[in-house]
Design a protein around this motif. Structure first.
Motif, mmCIF file in Angstrom:
data_model
loop_
_atom_site.group_PDB
_atom_site.id
_atom_site.type_symbol
_atom_site.label_atom_id
_atom_site.label_comp_id
_atom_site.label_asym_id
_atom_site.label_seq_id
_atom_site.Cartn_x
_atom_site.Cartn_y
_atom_site.Cartn_z
ATOM 1 N N VAL A 1 1.101 -1.232 -0.205
ATOM 2 C CA VAL A 1 -0.172 -0.372 -0.394
ATOM 3 C C VAL A 1 1.019 1.417 -0.041
ATOM 4 C CG1 VAL A 1 -2.022 1.206 1.369
ATOM 5 C CG2 VAL A 1 -2.110 -1.205 0.978
ATOM 6 N N VAL A 2 2.231 1.274 0.759
ATOM 7 C CA VAL A 2 3.170 2.215 1.305
ATOM 8 C C VAL A 2 3.656 2.070 -0.460
ATOM 9 C CG1 VAL A 2 5.140 3.265 1.973
ATOM 10 C CG2 VAL A 2 3.117 1.947 3.070
ATOM 11 N N ARG A 3 3.353 1.905 -1.204
ATOM 12 C CA ARG A 3 4.616 1.591 -1.921
ATOM 13 C C ARG A 3 3.815 2.154 -3.772
ATOM 14 N NH1 ARG A 3 8.236 -4.284 -3.133
ATOM 15 N NH2 ARG A 3 9.881 -3.368 -1.274
ATOM 16 N N ILE A 4 2.583 2.029 -3.279
ATOM 17 C CA ILE A 4 1.488 2.529 -4.515
ATOM 18 C C ILE A 4 0.754 3.892 -4.170
ATOM 19 C CG2 ILE A 4 -1.226 2.435 -4.868
ATOM 20 C CD1 ILE A 4 -0.800 -1.166 -4.090
ATOM 21 N N ALA A 5 0.942 4.285 -2.899
ATOM 22 C CA ALA A 5 0.801 5.645 -2.642
ATOM 23 C C ALA A 5 1.660 6.579 -2.761
ATOM 24 C CB ALA A 5 0.941 6.438 -0.729
ATOM 25 N N SER A 6 3.286 6.150 -3.262
ATOM 26 C CA SER A 6 4.004 6.904 -3.724
ATOM 27 C C SER A 6 4.098 6.876 -5.447
ATOM 28 C CB SER A 6 5.687 5.843 -2.867
ATOM 29 O OG SER A 6 5.409 4.380 -3.773
ATOM 30 N N LEU A 7 4.210 5.495 -5.756
ATOM 31 C CA LEU A 7 3.950 5.941 -7.256
ATOM 32 C C LEU A 7 2.473 6.596 -7.260
ATOM 33 C CD1 LEU A 7 4.062 2.735 -7.855
ATOM 34 C CD2 LEU A 7 5.846 4.065 -8.185
ATOM 35 N N GLU A 8 1.804 6.733 -6.622
ATOM 36 C CA GLU A 8 0.692 8.339 -7.428
ATOM 37 C C GLU A 8 1.140 9.394 -7.070
ATOM 38 O OE1 GLU A 8 -2.506 7.020 -4.661
ATOM 39 O OE2 GLU A 8 -3.227 5.208 -5.904
ATOM 40 N N VAL A 9 1.825 9.366 -5.926
ATOM 41 C CA VAL A 9 2.808 10.930 -5.955
ATOM 42 C C VAL A 9 3.845 11.043 -6.697
ATOM 43 C CG1 VAL A 9 3.674 12.122 -4.513
ATOM 44 C CG2 VAL A 9 2.452 10.967 -3.059
ATOM 45 N N GLU A 10 4.897 9.798 -7.180
ATOM 46 C CA GLU A 10 5.129 10.619 -8.840
ATOM 47 C C GLU A 10 4.741 10.120 -9.922
ATOM 48 O OE1 GLU A 10 7.697 6.682 -8.847
ATOM 49 O OE2 GLU A 10 8.730 7.770 -7.250
ATOM 50 N N ASN A 11 3.173 10.176 -10.004
ATOM 51 C CA ASN A 11 2.294 10.319 -10.993
ATOM 52 C C ASN A 11 2.080 11.825 -10.794
ATOM 53 O OD1 ASN A 11 1.046 9.776 -13.670
ATOM 54 N ND2 ASN A 11 -0.322 9.259 -12.465
ATOM 55 N N GLN A 12 1.271 11.827 -10.427
ATOM 56 C CA GLN A 12 1.059 13.583 -9.755
ATOM 57 C C GLN A 12 1.839 14.346 -10.090
ATOM 58 O OE1 GLN A 12 -0.568 14.227 -5.927
ATOM 59 N NE2 GLN A 12 -2.662 13.203 -6.598
ATOM 60 N N SER A 13 3.299 14.202 -9.619
ATOM 61 C CA SER A 13 4.478 15.687 -9.894
ATOM 62 C C SER A 13 4.837 15.475 -11.454
ATOM 63 C CB SER A 13 5.272 14.289 -8.959
ATOM 64 O OG SER A 13 6.113 13.776 -9.473
ATOM 65 N N LEU A 14 4.585 13.738 -11.860
ATOM 66 C CA LEU A 14 5.353 13.984 -13.291
ATOM 67 C C LEU A 14 4.448 14.450 -14.432
ATOM 68 C CD1 LEU A 14 6.398 10.186 -13.860
ATOM 69 C CD2 LEU A 14 7.931 12.024 -14.076
ATOM 70 N N ARG A 15 2.556 14.473 -13.637
ATOM 71 C CA ARG A 15 1.522 15.209 -14.651
ATOM 72 C C ARG A 15 1.853 16.861 -14.508
ATOM 73 N NH1 ARG A 15 -3.809 12.940 -12.529
ATOM 74 N NH2 ARG A 15 -3.332 10.345 -13.841
ATOM 75 N N GLY A 16 2.445 17.471 -13.503
ATOM 76 C CA GLY A 16 2.417 18.715 -13.106
ATOM 77 C C GLY A 16 3.665 18.985 -14.082
ATOM 78 N N VAL A 17 4.605 18.039 -14.286
ATOM 79 C CA VAL A 17 5.302 18.959 -15.232
ATOM 80 C C VAL A 17 5.146 18.873 -16.839
ATOM 81 C CG1 VAL A 17 7.923 17.709 -16.419
ATOM 82 C CG2 VAL A 17 7.428 17.491 -13.622
ATOM 83 N N VAL A 18 4.298 17.354 -17.238
ATOM 84 C CA VAL A 18 3.637 17.768 -18.344
ATOM 85 C C VAL A 18 3.392 18.605 -18.451
ATOM 86 C CG1 VAL A 18 2.233 16.753 -19.806
ATOM 87 C CG2 VAL A 18 3.947 15.512 -18.811
ATOM 88 N N GLN A 19 2.251 19.239 -17.553
ATOM 89 C CA GLN A 19 1.710 20.202 -17.801
ATOM 90 C C GLN A 19 2.517 21.804 -18.242
ATOM 91 O OE1 GLN A 19 -1.250 20.824 -14.732
ATOM 92 N NE2 GLN A 19 -2.959 19.299 -15.278
#
Length: 257
Positions: A57-75
């Protein structure tokens, strides 16, 4: 006895406490997303011996955080690209060569057929003048006597001048090597014998003695001959007639003049 035995055994009874502490630590680092995942997973997944499930669960949460950061970079990249496109459009519109309107097409009128100028009928006087002018000469026209005499005189002078001009005579320059029998041969007498040969179209030139070896020297003599009158075979034949002095004759050089 049983208590003493358990004291010496290496069993981790309170491992779930450390798992809960690690989960809370990652939840604090990752923010509310980790807390939401914890609520969906239920209270049973955060305690007890099921530590592997909490780590997942902790790893999935960290991946979601990284995904959000990548979305910010793409924007951010998309915004930068849109700004560049807008700036490019502004530059294109401000350039003098840019024209928003389509180029006007030129209407070409159909070509009119130009009629050739009408030929004026020739007058009788012009017809008479055309008949008098003969560009190529007439077969029946008689040459002027003075022009004919002048042409014949020039032809005669040219023929006489050509007859007096001497014809070009082909000549060759030959360098001969005349070898004696031995070192006791009188080379002065040998040269005198060679120069005594007189032929029509033969002119003797300079000569010198060239060492051959063992005290023997050969006579090297130059001559100019007319090709039509004197040949190399004739020269060799005439020189080798002096058998007492001459052993052989060789042609060292042969050049056309």
């Amino acid at each position: 006895m049983a208590t003493n035995f358990l004291v010496h055994e290496k069993i981790w009874f309170d491992k779930f406490k450390y798992d809960d502490a690690e989960r809370r630590f990652y939840e604090q680092m990752n923010g509310p997303v980790a807390g939401a995942s914890r609520q969906t997973s239920g209270p049973g997944a955060s305690s007890g011996p099921s530590g592997d499930h909490s780590e997942l669960v902790v790893r999935i949460a960290s991946l979601e955080v990284e995904n959000q950061s990548l979305r910010g970079v793409v924007q951010e990249l998309q915004q930068a690209i849109s700004k560049l496109e807008a700036r490019l459009n502004v530059l294109e519109k401000s350039s003098p060569g840019h024209r928003a309107t389509a180029p006007q097409t030129q209407h070409v009128s159909p070509m009119r057929q130009v009629e050739p100028p009408a030929k004026k009928p020739a007058t009788p006087a012009e017809d008479d003048e055309d008949d008098d002018i003969d560009l190529f000469g007439s077969d029946n026209e008689e040459e002027d006597k003075e022009a004919a005499q002048l042409r014949e005189e020039r032809l005669r002078q040219y023929a006489e001048k050509k007859a007096k001009k001497p014809a070009l005579v082909a000549k060759s320059s030959i360098l001969l090597d005349v070898k004696p029998w031995d070192d006791e041969t009188d080379m002065a007498q040998l040269e005198a014998c060679v120069r005594s040969i007189q032929l029509d179209g033969l002119v003797w030139g300079a000569s010198k003695l060239v060492p051959v070896g063992y005290g023997i020297r050969k006579l090297q003599i130059q001559c100019v001959v007319e090709d039509d009158k004197v040949g190399t075979d004739l020269l060799e034949e005439e020189i080798t007639k002096f058998e007492e002095h001459v052993q052989s004759v060789d042609i060292a050089a042969f050049n056309k003049i």
